[in-house]
Design a protein around this motif. Structure first.
Motif: not given
Lengths: 429, 429
Positions: A156, A171, A182
């Motif tokens: 992410e 996230a 993330t």
């Protein structure tokens, strides 16, 4: 720290005027049941993902009207003095039940049920919906991407494309739905989501040559790092990367162009250079459809930004918080529902069960008002708050595992990316 | 309070690994210029609205790595000890220039320019983009709605459909763009946006009859309040409302059905009951198109929720933060730009001017790298931060006024709701 602030003013003005009017009419103390549910799944999605439960519980614990909040309300004449007195002493003392985080949901699923007096339960509407509408939307989009990616991990990296605090929650929701990591450091700090990242184009441009930039990155992060190879010429950059890092170069990242075509060329080039283990990471406006379209390309990792944090076309889950039952003048609980055109609501406190067939595949979302528990179905609601105390706290990893299980239970039709109907019907009983 | 937390971890992991690698290579101390701009206006919009400048300045002042942040970075081995030492002492000491808040922008407009060392400027990328991408997207959508509404006021009421902190920023951005008020109390507290609200369907359902509910509301909020009349039967509710409040009833709110048709019926009924001054407020999934479609309906006020907080189809502004110039090994500033396919960037520190014709109508967005100031054009960048000190702080009302003026300056084509090209061309010189 974010988590310490009072959440009490993250509330719509009208919750407080309703409180004032009901304190005056006496109805404020009536027992009431509010339910959170979706009338439909936005974007023609086949299922929704319950996310944000843990964040709702945090917000509920921080829902206190501090002196500063009360001064604002007084100065702006939002409510009268008796109401301010009520707010000063406000502590939610009721019960909250809900779908455990990571569960799937369908239209009409009672995702959360709040029981208390009208006064104490109505105040929570805005913040509960804000958290759940955002987090469920993100997790639902993320879950589709995870499925589209198959066994390949997704990172992410959308923080920059959404509000700075939404980014942290996004996230978290993405990790819950199966993302591997993330870019967002705050999500690592607050929620323990693994964080990752190496370099942007700016790092290459900063140096006098691509070679100097790559060497600087390798010196700092080691040969196992990921080098971004599309600042100038991809083929030249891949050659330079392997020359400098050797065949143990961790990965190269592609962030532009026809990713499938470029990935094929780069894989061939890496293999020719002996860098068989060097992975290919692709980024650049990917969504679940683009991910699916890259299934046959030699891609090892996806990085997803904008489409994740914006819910891939459905940035809000369209959940509502509705009064479904309340005490009448005689102290008897009565189901209630409005009759507004085109906005169906069903009165009465509900319970929910997922019926499975003999193979363990979900066939029906059963929503009941009877209070009976069907023998052959999995109960979906758990207690989250008991007499004002949070009892449903759990680690994010637990919710992440639950989502994996809940997804495995859905029929194959749930995983079609096309727009359509919910994967299983909701039956009201 | 929100505003007190450190913003330093609202940052992508790779900003810190780039910092570490550049500290090691020595390039960290090179002077650098980063620019924020949009490659295109999302959604075929004709103009963008600059919003969030004030919030960027707040975030910049709170961008400090506290002990807790540093401990997280150390424990998770995000960066090495020399980098942690750098972060512990980090204070931005450079300059920031940008479009004043409320200005309109176009593709390529240098909305913000950050000058400093590479090390100090690269760290700010994520939080600057998060703030601007969110707030510009919301303000741009809001500005279109304001135009569509003509002289009728719009109230922002979308908090529940977006992340709880995005909601506060969205209310701020909407007010900047011309909305009259918000439902969000935190936006009132933190930014001074006027707040408003009366009651939801739950308030009517709480009472044993609609009449009791209306009476309770009138007792508390006075006859000038807004009664929600679509819980059961609209015509009956309007009759009850005027009976109880008298002809000075402030307003009725419609939240379902064919709003144009119902508004016509309700207006007729109100007039027949002598309530000529009672206003009609409509809500229910309105966006700029629905607002425009209601232009001929007897509507007095619009309430907009979901479509405002989600940017009406374009939830992010797609702004990027790019290195456009940096010092070379000889201490000379050099323009830089990547050559990635399909993602145009132009090197060099830019300045921007709006050229107007003799009638005062904007004709060109002039973006220059020469440093010259054209005689017949309005300069668009102002200094926001000088040697690390914020110098561009201003009241939200000032930005709100500026947007009104900036909008008045645009050609008529800017106000078409259809998808199309930017209202004026950007000329690079």
């Amino acid at each position: 720290m974010t988590m310490a602030m009072s959440s009490a003013l993250l509330t719509d003005h009208y919750e407080l005027t309703m409180l004032e009017a009901s304190l005056r009419s006496g109805a404020a103390s009536r027992r009431a049941v509010f339910e959170v549910f979706a009338r439909q799944l936005p974007g023609g999605r086949r299922y929704g993902v319950v996310a944000g439960i843990g964040r709702v519980l945090e917000a509920l614990e921080r829902f206190r009207f501090e002196d500063e909040d009360l001064a604002f309300l007084r100065d702006n004449q939002v409510v009268d003095e008796p109401t301010l007195d009520f707010l000063a002493g406000y502590r939610f003392s009721g019960h909250v039940y809900g779908y455990a985080e990571g569960e799937c949901y369908f239209p009409g699923s009672p995702i959360m049920t709040v029981e208390g007096t009208f006064a104490e339960a109505v105040l929570l509407e805005t913040v509960i919906l804000s958290v759940l509408n955002h987090d469920c939307a993100i997790a639902t989009a993320a879950s589709r991407m995870i499925r589209a990616a198959g066994s390949r991990p997704i990172i992410e990296m959308g923080s920059r494309r959404t509000h700075e605090m939404s980014a942290v929650a996004a996230a978290r929701a993405a990790y819950l739905a199966g993302f591997s990591a993330t870019s967002n450091l705050m999500a690592g700090h607050v929620y323990g989501v693994p964080t990752t990242g190496t370099a942007a184009h700016a790092f290459t441009l900063l140096h006098d040559s691509e070679e100097q930039a790559f060497q600087a990155q390798i010196n700092s992060l080691g040969a196992g790092t990921t080098l971004l190879v599309d600042t100038y010429d991809v083929a030249q950059a891949v050659r330079t990367a392997v020359e400098l890092a050797g065949p143990n170069l961790g990965a190269v990242r592609l962030d532009s162009g026809d990713l499938a075509e470029v990935a094929h060329e780069v894989r061939k080039q890496l293999d020719a250079l002996g860098a068989h283990k060097t992975r290919i990471i692709v980024t650049s406006d990917l969504d679940e459809y683009a991910i699916a379209a890259l299934a046959s390309a030699p891609v090892d990792v996806y990085g997803v930004g904008t489409s994740l944090v914006t819910g891939s076309g459905s940035p809000t889950a369209a959940l509502v918080y509705k009064l479904v039952a309340r005490e009448d003048a005689d102290g008897v609980m009565r189901p209630v529902a409005k009759k507004s055109v085109g906005k169906p609501s069903r009165g009465g406190r509900k319970d929910a069960f997922r019926k499975l067939d003999a193979t363990g595949t979900a066939v029906t979302e059963l929503v009941t008002v009877s209070g009976d528990r069907p023998a052959d179905a999995r109960p979906l609601q758990v207690q989250l708050v008991k007499e004002g105390e949070v009892v449903g706290r759990e680690r994010l990893e637990v919710a992440r595992g639950r989502h994996r299980d809940a997804l495995a239970e859905l029929p194959a039709t749930a995983h079609q990316l096309s727009r359509g109907y919910a994967a299983i019907p909701t039956v009201f009983d």
